[in-house]
Design a protein around this motif. Structure first.
Motif, mmCIF file in Angstrom:
data_model
loop_
_atom_site.group_PDB
_atom_site.id
_atom_site.type_symbol
_atom_site.label_atom_id
_atom_site.label_comp_id
_atom_site.label_asym_id
_atom_site.label_seq_id
_atom_site.Cartn_x
_atom_site.Cartn_y
_atom_site.Cartn_z
ATOM 1 N N GLN A 254 20.505 -64.778 -44.848
ATOM 2 C CA GLN A 254 19.874 -65.373 -46.031
ATOM 3 C C GLN A 254 18.963 -64.386 -46.745
ATOM 4 O O GLN A 254 18.679 -64.563 -47.932
ATOM 5 C CB GLN A 254 19.085 -66.624 -45.626
ATOM 6 N N LEU A 255 18.513 -63.375 -46.033
ATOM 7 C CA LEU A 255 17.617 -62.379 -46.625
ATOM 8 C C LEU A 255 18.307 -61.027 -46.670
ATOM 9 O O LEU A 255 18.890 -60.588 -45.673
ATOM 10 C CB LEU A 255 16.320 -62.275 -45.816
ATOM 11 N N LEU A 256 18.193 -60.346 -47.806
ATOM 12 C CA LEU A 256 18.871 -59.056 -47.983
ATOM 13 C C LEU A 256 18.375 -58.032 -46.977
ATOM 14 O O LEU A 256 19.159 -57.276 -46.396
ATOM 15 C CB LEU A 256 18.633 -58.566 -49.405
ATOM 16 N N ASN B 251 22.162 -62.397 -39.415
ATOM 17 C CA ASN B 251 22.346 -63.606 -38.620
ATOM 18 C C ASN B 251 23.746 -63.667 -38.021
ATOM 19 O O ASN B 251 23.932 -64.040 -36.867
ATOM 20 C CB ASN B 251 22.145 -64.860 -39.489
ATOM 21 N N TYR B 252 24.728 -63.344 -38.840
ATOM 22 C CA TYR B 252 26.119 -63.500 -38.417
ATOM 23 C C TYR B 252 26.922 -62.237 -38.757
ATOM 24 O O TYR B 252 26.649 -61.556 -39.744
ATOM 25 C CB TYR B 252 26.763 -64.693 -39.132
ATOM 26 N N VAL C 234 27.608 -50.440 -46.165
ATOM 27 C CA VAL C 234 28.476 -49.969 -47.237
ATOM 28 C C VAL C 234 28.140 -50.642 -48.566
ATOM 29 O O VAL C 234 27.921 -49.977 -49.570
ATOM 30 C CB VAL C 234 29.955 -50.218 -46.872
ATOM 31 N N ALA C 235 28.115 -51.955 -48.567
ATOM 32 C CA ALA C 235 27.854 -52.702 -49.798
ATOM 33 C C ALA C 235 27.443 -54.113 -49.434
ATOM 34 O O ALA C 235 27.775 -54.607 -48.356
ATOM 35 C CB ALA C 235 29.096 -52.729 -50.686
ATOM 36 N N CYS C 236 26.740 -54.759 -50.352
ATOM 37 C CA CYS C 236 26.408 -56.158 -50.118
ATOM 38 C C CYS C 236 26.359 -56.889 -51.451
ATOM 39 O O CYS C 236 26.249 -56.265 -52.512
ATOM 40 C CB CYS C 236 25.102 -56.323 -49.352
ATOM 41 N N ILE C 237 26.463 -58.214 -51.367
ATOM 42 C CA ILE C 237 26.445 -59.038 -52.563
ATOM 43 C C ILE C 237 25.686 -60.313 -52.273
ATOM 44 O O ILE C 237 25.777 -60.873 -51.171
ATOM 45 C CB ILE C 237 27.888 -59.344 -53.046
ATOM 46 N N SER C 238 24.942 -60.748 -53.265
ATOM 47 C CA SER C 238 24.244 -62.017 -53.152
ATOM 48 C C SER C 238 25.156 -63.108 -53.688
ATOM 49 O O SER C 238 25.585 -63.055 -54.830
ATOM 50 C CB SER C 238 22.945 -61.985 -53.968
ATOM 51 N N PHE D 5 27.445 -70.957 -47.822
ATOM 52 C CA PHE D 5 27.846 -69.665 -48.385
ATOM 53 C C PHE D 5 26.978 -69.256 -49.567
ATOM 54 O O PHE D 5 26.588 -68.097 -49.676
ATOM 55 C CB PHE D 5 29.314 -69.751 -48.805
ATOM 56 N N ASP D 6 26.677 -70.204 -50.455
ATOM 57 C CA ASP D 6 25.947 -69.881 -51.679
ATOM 58 C C ASP D 6 24.507 -69.434 -51.405
ATOM 59 O O ASP D 6 23.865 -68.867 -52.290
ATOM 60 C CB ASP D 6 25.927 -71.090 -52.612
ATOM 61 N N ASP D 7 24.001 -69.681 -50.228
ATOM 62 C CA ASP D 7 22.611 -69.339 -49.900
ATOM 63 C C ASP D 7 22.480 -68.025 -49.152
ATOM 64 O O ASP D 7 21.378 -67.664 -48.719
ATOM 65 C CB ASP D 7 21.981 -70.447 -49.045
ATOM 66 N N TYR D 8 23.584 -67.319 -48.985
ATOM 67 C CA TYR D 8 23.581 -66.121 -48.154
ATOM 68 C C TYR D 8 23.979 -64.870 -48.933
ATOM 69 O O TYR D 8 24.727 -64.929 -49.909
ATOM 70 C CB TYR D 8 24.545 -66.294 -46.979
ATOM 71 N N ALA D 9 23.467 -63.760 -48.457
ATOM 72 C CA ALA D 9 23.961 -62.457 -48.889
ATOM 73 C C ALA D 9 25.004 -62.004 -47.855
ATOM 74 O O ALA D 9 24.818 -62.230 -46.649
ATOM 75 C CB ALA D 9 22.827 -61.435 -48.961
#
Length: 122
Positions: A100-102, A110-111, A48-52, A29-33
């Motif tokens: 993993q990449l924004l 990926n998912y 809509v929105a994203c978070i790292s 989890f900590d390695d994904y946006a």
């Protein structure tokens, strides 16, 4: 097994609020946006929105800026979308996705989860 499970969708009146949850499992989890998207059948999906998850950086689409807030509870591997001042045109299936990449998150993550229906009545 990777899973993204959304919850919290409902029927609400315009001007109301809703909180969506995205519970993640099966990946680091900590390695994904993590991002929230919405889609109306027959129309293109909208980011809509994203978070790292690593540094907490956030991004919002102009259409929701100032009304929606994305947050992450890394201990629970859960990302939330707090939605205020809801508008009827926001009616859609909301789903979360991870990459993993924004840039990849926005284009071809990926998912992704199955989604939760949000209906906003006027």
């Amino acid at each position: 097994e990777v899973q993204l499970v959304e919850s919290g969708g409902a029927l609400v009146q315009a001007g109301g609020s809703l909180r969506l949850s995205c519970a993640a499992s099966g990946f680091s989890f900590d390695d994904y946006a993590i991002g929230w998207f919405r889609q109306v059948p027959g129309k293109e999906r909208e980011g809509v929105a994203c978070i790292s998850s690593s540094d907490g950086g956030t991004y919002y689409a102009d259409s929701v800026k100032g009304r929606f807030t994305i947050s992450s509870d890394n201990a629970k591997h859960t990302v939330y979308l707090h939605m205020n001042s809801l508008k009827p045109e926001g009616t859609a299936i909301y789903y979360c996705a991870a990459d993993q990449l924004l840039l990849s998150l926005w284009v071809s993550p990926n998912y992704r989860g199955q989604g939760t229906q949000v209906t906003i009545s006027s």
